[in-house]
Design a protein around this motif. Structure first.
Motif: not given
Lengths: 793, 157
Positions: A678, A681-682, A685, A718, A721-724, B139-143, B145
């Motif tokens: 996590g 991810h942050g 981003t 949201a 951004l891609p899925t990481f 969070t970069g929204y990843h989780n 979503v």
């Protein structure tokens, strides 16, 4: 491993309160009799304050008091301190201007605090603020970093010529110059590290309270390090001794560096609460946050890389102009200097590195540490130049990096910037990332994208940071005014449950879970019997707080050491109770055992005996089971890794889409893989945000902030951004007891270069070599049009 | 400052308050009713931290006067649990680590529930698009979503 110990993706204990609205953020706190503050801020970038007429405001409905800088000066309120001194190349000291919490005779940036209105409600305070009549004499302003040090630029401070805070040199200049003289090839790149507004979603809040009964002040504040605020604001700004000042930082809604610093509003409400005899609350609106939270980055750089005939790096040289804003924020001076230059060698064997850093004042909001502070700027410069060198030499960027990586066999490795990397396998990170990102299959994806009218590009960035801040003796030599240890108190209660008091602060990192996992692992106590307490100077022994990816590496290590002390004392108690030799007592999974008799006692048994010491060695041991440790790290930690980004660019619009992002990181021992992912991810981003979306801009003539709201400043959403894809390559830190290197900043540190390298890779076929962040559709489209026009000529 | 009376149902409870006419719904919730789970993250209706359900639809409570909610059914983050059990969307956020600092979280959960009311089985692209009015800086929204997809599935079953 304990069931929920080190290495388990335990779901977070703090989530229940946040998910049900039971968190306690500072703005959720209301104190009895509370009044409300509104701060009148300068609309001018640079202006003399000729007079302030408060009469109408003071007489307005619900107003308790109106104060100006003169009132604070009359009470001998001090200057907000800068905590890190930098020495100039000629040996002289940097320039440190005063920073009064309320400006006295001149406002020096849009948003500078000029007056304070306190009223029965926030709305009434705001209404009355409109009635404060300030006669300004506007002056010429300078906001652009590159312009500030030029002859004839408007002066931010009359007494500081050419707006120069410092001009410092880092590394071996002569050796680096010599390396460039023998180079077969030199790659030069001029670039800008764009200015960022940190934007935690919780705006800053401060509540001051004074108890006349005991002469004690309390400050509730949105801080990453309440003890640091107590130390800076108490003795240095307000003249309050620490025992009469409590600072509480409850749940804090994100920081990213911007809540490290001691801000004027904290001193203002603490001072004002005693003046008006009531608690005073100030809550920033987002518009105020834009003009009062410390900004980040803002460097103008020339970077040069010297290579030999075999494309081995011989030397790296940078010249940076870094914007400090109008005043020196708490750690501002250290960011472009120590934190940026220390890791300029990166993951490479480059033998000679030199950096010249000029820090300049401008009529802008102060600039200070933002996630990855300094190291992100260093990595961006280095990884951009390496990619450019690869293009110039016709070498694959992976191959060029591979030729120059420090091999794992060379660890521990002394860099030319005097850091000793303790561990890491940079080639393994890169190989794992290349595989995970299917680097080999890229050209097929590029061809497929081209059929859809998309320019596809791939970029990588390998990084190493200096984190886990840090060794106090080194920090002192480098100009820091503070130590960089961390404290922990581990209190075992009579029936065996545990409370841990940590000087680290959690504002999203999940310490209440991850620190409890460490204690559970060490003491064999179930997670539900462990409570982590942070954020209150009356409860915690001391704390340097959370920044620089230091919480688990330094704060976690302090907890480990305190647990060791608990175990050591427990062994003595167990030996007495079991009538055994202490040397024969072992401790594992919460149980003390005597190897001679096979008798056992639980930690709970020992704790009860420690607090009810009827059968206890009172002649040689104090009762109680409550141990404190201050842990000062012997070295920095060095999180490292490799990022690969793929983008697709729409040729019609210039819009850049990040279609994949792959990260392989070595954070040493990982306590909770879910939480660590996590953090990546942050952080990534925030790097993508800087690279493609975010940009803080000022109007050059008026000095107005032109990106002062979320309608002008593009925070990543949201669908940007891609899925990481995130993997960990765990190589434990060699010098701390927990083995962790820290993970908070890596994502932001390594990602900007990966994204821009991918954008340049996509555009290089058009002849585009250089773009600055952010690569917005406008920037990219214009570059494409210019390149096409040039090609047509 | 003139005051007005407003009455509405908040989390199933009938409330009646006298407030200054310019009071925003979020101020009524936070300052009068003590429902501090709803947060204010901006002043331009961008961040979504203040989202609550008004008559079943997600609304930015910083952009609505309390007077406009007169007579409405308002549901905040505090009203989502039932019998001490997390709402399936709350549980999904915890399971998928969809929150870090927790400040944007109440608005995210409210928006997610609003989304599922409109689309019981939203795909990733739909979820990302629907979150355009909600910022998260951690969070970069990843989780988030992932959690919304899982929460939607749990709400279907």
């Amino acid at each position: 491993m304990a069931d929920n110990g080190i290495g388990a993706s335990v779901r977070r204990v703090e989530d229940d309160r946040f998910l049900t609205g039971r968190g306690t953020f500072t703005d959720d706190i209301d104190r009895p009799g509370q009044s409300h503050a509104w701060i009148v801020r300068s609309p001018h970038a640079n202006a003399k304050i000729k007079s302030i007429d408060i009469a109408k405001a003071a007489a307005a409905e619900g107003v308790l008091a109106v104060f100006t800088g003169a009132d604070m000066a009359a009470d001998e309120v001090g200057s907000l301190p800068c905590g890190w001194d930098i020495t100039n190349r000629d040996g002289s000291a940097m320039k440190t201007p005063p920073h009064p919490p309320l400006a006295v005779d001149q406002a020096r940036h849009v948003g500078d605090q000029v007056a304070l209105v306190i009223a029965e409600s926030r709305a009434l305070a705001r209404d009355a603020a409109e009635l404060v009549a300030i006669d300004y004499e506007p002056l010429a302003a300078v906001t652009a970093t590159a312009a500030a040090n030029k002859p004839g630029a408007p002066q931010v401070w009359d007494e500081i010529p050419d707006n120069l805070c410092y001009d410092s040199g880092w590394g071996d200049e002569a050796a680096t110059d010599a390396a460039f003289k023998q180079a077969a090839h030199v790659t030069t790149l001029e670039l800008i590290n764009s200015r960022i507004i940190p934007n935690p979603i919780e705006p800053r809040v401060a509540i001051g309270e004074y108890d006349a009964g005991n002469g004690k002040h309390t400050l509730y504040t949105t801080s990453q390090n309440p003890h640091v605020i107590r130390l800076l604001m108490g003795p240095f700004v307000l003249g309050l001794a620490e025992h009469k000042l409590r600072v509480v930082a409850p749940d804090v809604g994100g920081g990213f560096g911007s809540k490290i610093f001691h801000y004027a509003e904290e001193a203002i409400v603490t001072w004002a609460a005693k003046k008006v005899g009531r608690p005073v609350k100030w809550t920033a609106e987002r518009s105020e946050a834009f003009v009062s939270d410390a900004h980040g980055r803002d460097h103008v750089t020339t970077a040069e890389l010297a290579l030999d005939r075999g494309a081995k790096f011989l030397g790296f040289r940078v010249r940076i102009t870094a914007n400090m804003g109008a005043y020196l924020s708490t750690f501002s001076t250290s960011v472009p200097s120590f934190f940026c230059t220390s890791v300029l060698g990166g993951v490479y064997t480059t033998p000679a590195v030199y950096a010249q850093i000029k820090a300049v004042f401008t009529n802008t909001v102060p600039v200070d540490a933002y996630r990855g502070a300094g190291r992100a700027e260093a990595n961006y410069q280095l990884e951009r130049v390496v990619d450019k060198a690869a293009r110039e030499l016709g070498i694959d960027p992976v191959e060029l990096r591979r030729r120059n990586l420090i091999p794992s066999s060379a660890m521990p490795y002394m860099t030319p910037m005097a850091l000793e990397y303790d561990s890491g396998d940079f080639a393994a990170n890169m190989d794992a990332c290349l595989k995970a990102a299917d680097y080999a299959g890229f050209e097929q994806r590029r061809a497929a994208a081209a059929k859809q009218g998309k320019l596809r590009g791939i970029g990588l960035s390998v990084y190493v940071e200096a984190a886990g801040l840090g060794p106090s003796h080194l920090a002192g030599k480098l100009g820091a005014h503070a130590g960089l240890y961390e404290s922990a108190e581990v209190r075992v209660h009579p029936t065996g449950s545990v409370t841990v008091f940590t000087g680290s602060h959690s504002h999203g990192q999940g310490h209440e879970t991850t620190f409890a996992q460490v204690v559970s692992e060490q003491l064999g106590v179930p997670l539900e019997s462990i409570e982590i307490v942070h954020g209150d100077t009356d409860l915690i022994p001391f704390g340097m707080g959370t920044f620089g990816s230091r919480s688990i590496a330094v704060g976690g290590s302090a907890i480990m050491v305190a647990c060791d002390k608990v175990i050591a004392k427990g062994k003595k108690i167990a030996a007495h109770m079991l009538e055994a030799e202490e040397a024969n007592i072992a401790f594992a999974d919460g149980v003390f055992s005597d190897s001679a008799s096979n008798q056992t006692l639980t930690l709970g048994d020992i704790a009860l005996s420690a607090y009810v010491p009827h059968n206890y060695p009172l002649d040689s041991l104090e009762p109680g089971l409550d141990e404190t440790a201050f842990y000062d790290p012997p070295n920095f930690t060095y999180p490292n890794g490799c990022f690969i980004c793929e983008v697709e660019i729409d040729e019609e619009t210039g819009a850049v889409a990040v279609v994949s992002f792959t990260a392989v990181d070595d954070f040493g021992t990982v306590i909770n893989p879910m939480v660590v992912a996590g953090q990546v991810h942050g952080g990534v981003t925030q790097g993508i945000g800087q690279a493609l979306l975010e940009n803080c801009t000022y109007d050059g003539d008026s000095g107005q902030l032109t990106t002062g709201s979320y309608m002008d400043y593009t925070l990543p959403r949201a669908d940007d951004l891609p899925t990481f894809a995130v993997e960990h390559n765990e190589i434990p830190c060699a010098h701390n007891p927990i083995g962790a290197k820290g993970c908070g900043e890596a994502g932001a540190t390594g990602s900007t270069a990966a994204v821009i390298n991918a954008v340049i890779n996509a555009l290089a076929p058009l002849g585009i070599e250089q773009l600055d962040m952010p690569a917005t559709p406008h920037v990219v489209w214009r570059a494409m049009q210019a390149a096409k026009a040039a090609a047509a000529e | 400052m003139s005051s007005i009376s407003v009455a509405m149902t908040v989390n199933g409870t009938r409330v009646s308050e006298s407030v200054p006419a310019r009071t925003l719904l979020v101020q009524l919730l936070r300052e009068q009713l003590g429902l501090t789970g709803t947060h204010v993250g901006c002043d331009t209706s961008q961040c979504g931290a203040c989202n609550v359900l008004v008559n079943g639809r997600a609304v930015k409570s910083c952009t609505m006067l309390a007077a406009q909610a007169d007579g409405a059914e308002v549901l905040t983050i505090e009203g989502l649990e039932s019998d001490g059990q997390l709402h399936p969307m709350q549980a999904a956020f915890k399971e998928h680590h969809a929150l870090q600092c927790g400040f944007c979280t109440p608005g995210m959960v409210i928006t997610a529930i609003d989304l599922v009311a409109n689309d019981a089985n939203p795909g990733e692209a739909t979820i990302r698009k629907y979150l355009e009015g909600n910022f998260c800086r951690c969070t970069g929204y990843h989780n988030i979503v992932k959690a919304i997809a899982a929460g939607a599935e749990a709400m279907r079953s």
